[in-house]
Motif scaffolding. Structure first.
Motif, PDB file in Angstrom:
ATOM      1  N   LEU A 283       0.869  -1.229   0.011  1.00  0.00           N
ATOM      2  CA  LEU A 283      -0.028   0.006   0.138  1.00  0.00           C
ATOM      3  C   LEU A 283       0.789   1.062  -0.108  1.00  0.00           C
ATOM      4  O   LEU A 283       1.862   1.348   0.920  1.00  0.00           O
ATOM      5  CB  LEU A 283      -0.925   0.026   1.345  1.00  0.00           C
ATOM      6  CG  LEU A 283      -1.760  -1.176   1.379  1.00  0.00           C
ATOM      7  CD1 LEU A 283      -2.427  -1.294   2.579  1.00  0.00           C
ATOM      8  CD2 LEU A 283      -2.928  -1.192   0.139  1.00  0.00           C
ATOM      9  N   VAL A 284       0.292   2.175  -0.530  1.00  0.00           N
ATOM     10  CA  VAL A 284       1.010   3.724  -0.735  1.00  0.00           C
ATOM     11  C   VAL A 284      -0.033   4.632  -0.689  1.00  0.00           C
ATOM     12  O   VAL A 284      -1.084   4.981  -1.395  1.00  0.00           O
ATOM     13  CB  VAL A 284       1.634   3.712  -2.214  1.00  0.00           C
ATOM     14  CG1 VAL A 284       2.433   5.000  -2.160  1.00  0.00           C
ATOM     15  CG2 VAL A 284       2.721   2.524  -2.285  1.00  0.00           C
ATOM     16  N   ALA A 285       0.452   5.614   0.326  1.00  0.00           N
ATOM     17  CA  ALA A 285      -0.634   6.701   0.544  1.00  0.00           C
ATOM     18  C   ALA A 285       0.202   7.816   0.909  1.00  0.00           C
ATOM     19  O   ALA A 285       0.976   7.938   1.863  1.00  0.00           O
ATOM     20  CB  ALA A 285      -1.517   6.419   1.628  1.00  0.00           C
ATOM     21  N   SER A 286       0.104   8.800   0.022  1.00  0.00           N
ATOM     22  CA  SER A 286       0.868   9.972   0.188  1.00  0.00           C
ATOM     23  C   SER A 286       0.066  11.125   0.840  1.00  0.00           C
ATOM     24  O   SER A 286      -1.138  10.829   1.363  1.00  0.00           O
ATOM     25  CB  SER A 286       1.256  10.653  -1.294  1.00  0.00           C
ATOM     26  OG  SER A 286      -0.131  11.148  -1.926  1.00  0.00           O
ATOM     27  N   ARG A 287       0.607  12.272   1.158  1.00  0.00           N
ATOM     28  CA  ARG A 287      -0.043  13.206   2.054  1.00  0.00           C
ATOM     29  C   ARG A 287      -1.308  13.753   1.282  1.00  0.00           C
ATOM     30  O   ARG A 287      -2.072  14.395   1.806  1.00  0.00           O
ATOM     31  CB  ARG A 287       0.957  14.286   2.369  1.00  0.00           C
ATOM     32  CG  ARG A 287       1.786  13.752   3.412  1.00  0.00           C
ATOM     33  CD  ARG A 287       2.555  15.043   3.874  1.00  0.00           C
ATOM     34  NE  ARG A 287       3.648  14.412   4.904  1.00  0.00           N
ATOM     35  CZ  ARG A 287       4.972  14.886   4.896  1.00  0.00           C
ATOM     36  NH1 ARG A 287       5.023  16.183   4.222  1.00  0.00           N
ATOM     37  NH2 ARG A 287       5.703  14.465   5.697  1.00  0.00           N
ATOM     38  N   LYS A 288      -1.267  13.574  -0.224  1.00  0.00           N
ATOM     39  CA  LYS A 288      -2.567  14.078  -0.935  1.00  0.00           C
ATOM     40  C   LYS A 288      -3.700  13.166  -0.281  1.00  0.00           C
ATOM     41  O   LYS A 288      -4.894  13.863  -0.188  1.00  0.00           O
ATOM     42  CB  LYS A 288      -2.607  13.777  -2.483  1.00  0.00           C
ATOM     43  CG  LYS A 288      -1.220  14.419  -3.111  1.00  0.00           C
ATOM     44  CD  LYS A 288      -1.575  14.201  -4.419  1.00  0.00           C
ATOM     45  CE  LYS A 288      -0.086  14.641  -5.205  1.00  0.00           C
ATOM     46  NZ  LYS A 288       0.014  13.959  -6.541  1.00  0.00           N
ATOM     47  N   VAL A 289      -3.834  12.074   0.495  1.00  0.00           N
ATOM     48  CA  VAL A 289      -4.725  11.436   0.701  1.00  0.00           C
ATOM     49  C   VAL A 289      -5.296  12.085   1.990  1.00  0.00           C
ATOM     50  O   VAL A 289      -6.676  12.002   2.423  1.00  0.00           O
ATOM     51  CB  VAL A 289      -4.282   9.599   1.184  1.00  0.00           C
ATOM     52  CG1 VAL A 289      -5.587   9.104   1.847  1.00  0.00           C
ATOM     53  CG2 VAL A 289      -3.997   9.155  -0.070  1.00  0.00           C
ATOM     54  N   GLY A 290      -4.573  12.700   2.759  1.00  0.00           N
ATOM     55  CA  GLY A 290      -4.963  13.353   4.379  1.00  0.00           C
ATOM     56  C   GLY A 290      -3.830  13.288   5.183  1.00  0.00           C
ATOM     57  O   GLY A 290      -2.710  12.993   4.821  1.00  0.00           O
ATOM     58  N   GLY A 291      -4.021  13.622   6.379  1.00  0.00           N
ATOM     59  CA  GLY A 291      -3.355  13.473   7.322  1.00  0.00           C
ATOM     60  C   GLY A 291      -2.935  12.235   7.814  1.00  0.00           C
ATOM     61  O   GLY A 291      -3.310  11.022   7.165  1.00  0.00           O
ATOM     62  N   ALA A 292      -1.933  11.982   8.689  1.00  0.00           N
ATOM     63  CA  ALA A 292      -1.542  10.603   9.220  1.00  0.00           C
ATOM     64  C   ALA A 292      -2.699   9.613   9.349  1.00  0.00           C
ATOM     65  O   ALA A 292      -2.740   8.490   8.980  1.00  0.00           O
ATOM     66  CB  ALA A 292      -0.640  10.494  10.124  1.00  0.00           C
ATOM     67  N   VAL A 293      -3.519  10.273  10.298  1.00  0.00           N
ATOM     68  CA  VAL A 293      -4.713   9.517  10.557  1.00  0.00           C
ATOM     69  C   VAL A 293      -5.795   8.840   9.647  1.00  0.00           C
ATOM     70  O   VAL A 293      -5.856   7.651   9.441  1.00  0.00           O
ATOM     71  CB  VAL A 293      -5.521  10.302  11.823  1.00  0.00           C
ATOM     72  CG1 VAL A 293      -6.905   9.440  11.760  1.00  0.00           C
ATOM     73  CG2 VAL A 293      -4.821  10.646  13.056  1.00  0.00           C
ATOM     74  N   ALA A 294      -5.682   9.772   8.767  1.00  0.00           N
ATOM     75  CA  ALA A 294      -6.513   9.385   7.546  1.00  0.00           C
ATOM     76  C   ALA A 294      -5.933   8.415   6.703  1.00  0.00           C
ATOM     77  O   ALA A 294      -6.648   7.440   5.893  1.00  0.00           O
ATOM     78  CB  ALA A 294      -7.050  10.750   6.396  1.00  0.00           C
ATOM     79  N   ARG A 295      -4.591   8.751   6.462  1.00  0.00           N
ATOM     80  CA  ARG A 295      -3.966   7.689   5.410  1.00  0.00           C
ATOM     81  C   ARG A 295      -3.847   6.188   6.244  1.00  0.00           C
ATOM     82  O   ARG A 295      -4.163   5.209   5.508  1.00  0.00           O
ATOM     83  CB  ARG A 295      -2.339   8.148   5.337  1.00  0.00           C
ATOM     84  CG  ARG A 295      -2.222   9.305   4.546  1.00  0.00           C
ATOM     85  CD  ARG A 295      -0.730   9.801   3.941  1.00  0.00           C
ATOM     86  NE  ARG A 295       0.120   9.856   5.066  1.00  0.00           N
ATOM     87  CZ  ARG A 295       0.400  10.677   5.815  1.00  0.00           C
ATOM     88  NH1 ARG A 295       0.004  11.973   5.638  1.00  0.00           N
ATOM     89  NH2 ARG A 295       1.361  10.559   6.905  1.00  0.00           N
ATOM     90  N   ASN A 296      -3.463   6.250   7.326  1.00  0.00           N
ATOM     91  CA  ASN A 296      -3.556   4.858   8.223  1.00  0.00           C
ATOM     92  C   ASN A 296      -4.694   4.248   8.253  1.00  0.00           C
ATOM     93  O   ASN A 296      -4.930   3.063   7.970  1.00  0.00           O
ATOM     94  CB  ASN A 296      -2.692   5.145   9.593  1.00  0.00           C
ATOM     95  CG  ASN A 296      -1.393   5.551   9.507  1.00  0.00           C
ATOM     96  OD1 ASN A 296      -0.794   5.185   8.571  1.00  0.00           O
ATOM     97  ND2 ASN A 296      -1.049   6.065  10.524  1.00  0.00           N
ATOM     98  N   ARG A 297      -5.775   5.234   8.254  1.00  0.00           N
ATOM     99  CA  ARG A 297      -7.380   4.400   8.345  1.00  0.00           C
ATOM    100  C   ARG A 297      -7.693   3.883   6.745  1.00  0.00           C
ATOM    101  O   ARG A 297      -7.938   2.628   6.711  1.00  0.00           O
ATOM    102  CB  ARG A 297      -8.518   5.441   8.732  1.00  0.00           C
ATOM    103  CG  ARG A 297      -9.800   5.020   8.868  1.00  0.00           C
ATOM    104  CD  ARG A 297     -10.631   5.986   9.143  1.00  0.00           C
ATOM    105  NE  ARG A 297     -11.973   5.799   9.321  1.00  0.00           N
ATOM    106  CZ  ARG A 297     -12.831   5.520   8.093  1.00  0.00           C
ATOM    107  NH1 ARG A 297     -12.338   5.885   6.950  1.00  0.00           N
ATOM    108  NH2 ARG A 297     -13.800   4.977   8.313  1.00  0.00           N
ATOM    109  N   ALA A 298      -7.274   4.604   5.781  1.00  0.00           N
ATOM    110  CA  ALA A 298      -7.618   3.957   4.806  1.00  0.00           C
ATOM    111  C   ALA A 298      -6.801   2.983   4.390  1.00  0.00           C
ATOM    112  O   ALA A 298      -7.220   1.841   3.724  1.00  0.00           O
ATOM    113  CB  ALA A 298      -7.399   5.250   3.422  1.00  0.00           C
TER     114      ALA A 298
END
Length: 187
Positions: free
Chosen positions: A78-93
């Motif tokens: 899995l790859v999630a950049s900061r465009k997805v949101g903050g750390a909480v949003a990225r980790n949740r996704a």
């Protein structure tokens, strides 16, 4: 001292190391050569596993306490950049995608490596939204997985053919060469 809670006999809901894509080189390989499948919030990259990954993923010389991956099991990265949101949003996704990968293995093609790049807005999705996007592209994912496995098989066949069709072995040198003036037996 309180008694330990009873253990469940239900199957483990863990995400074992052998099912993860963890090394940067693997991510780069899949991102550069993977077959792409896109949804509004997710980009799937599908590639055939390398030989080491297909046999449990353990590096040479290391001991692994975990059981090897079943031969048909897919691996997920899995790859999630900061465009997805903050750390909480990225980790949740990412947690929701891992949950979908564990609970609904039939949605993912077998014997492939899959990297999922989360796009803008993925941080606000729920599990039902993730599953809806995933279910919408299952036929395309399976087709891309088949293409990736076919291309990898073809490449391996070409390498084997090149190795076997290499230069023929040189004939063994004679004990004595009649044209060699320094050889006393040839004179």
């Amino acid at each position: 001292m309180a008694p330990a809670p009873p253990r469940s006999s239900a199957p483990s809901s863990t995400f074992p190391r052998e099912r993860r894509i963890r090394r940067r080189a693997e991510f780069v390989r899949i991102q550069n050569g993977g077959h792409r499948v896109s949804t509004r919030h997710l980009l799937f990259l599908v590639a055939a596993p390398t030989e080491g990954a297909a046999h449990g993923g353990a590096r040479r010389g290391t001991k692994s306490a975990a059981a090897p991956v079943p031969s048909g099991a897919p691996r997920l990265g899995l790859v999630a950049s900061r465009k997805v949101g903050g750390a909480v949003a990225r980790n949740r996704a990412k947690r929701l995608l891992r949950e979908a990968f564990r609970r609904f293995p039939e949605l993912f093609p077998e014997r492939v490596d899959i990297v999922v790049i989360l796009r803008t807005g993925a941080g606000s999705l729920g599990l039902d939204d993730v599953l809806a996007e995933l279910r919408g592209v299952v036929p395309v994912l399976r087709r891309r997985a088949k293409e990736a496995l076919t291309a990898a098989s073809r490449a391996r066949t070409e390498v084997v053919a090149e190795r076997s069709a290499g230069d023929p072995p040189a004939p063994a040198p004679d004990q004595t060469d009649p044209t060699d003036p320094t050889d006393p037996a040839g004179s």
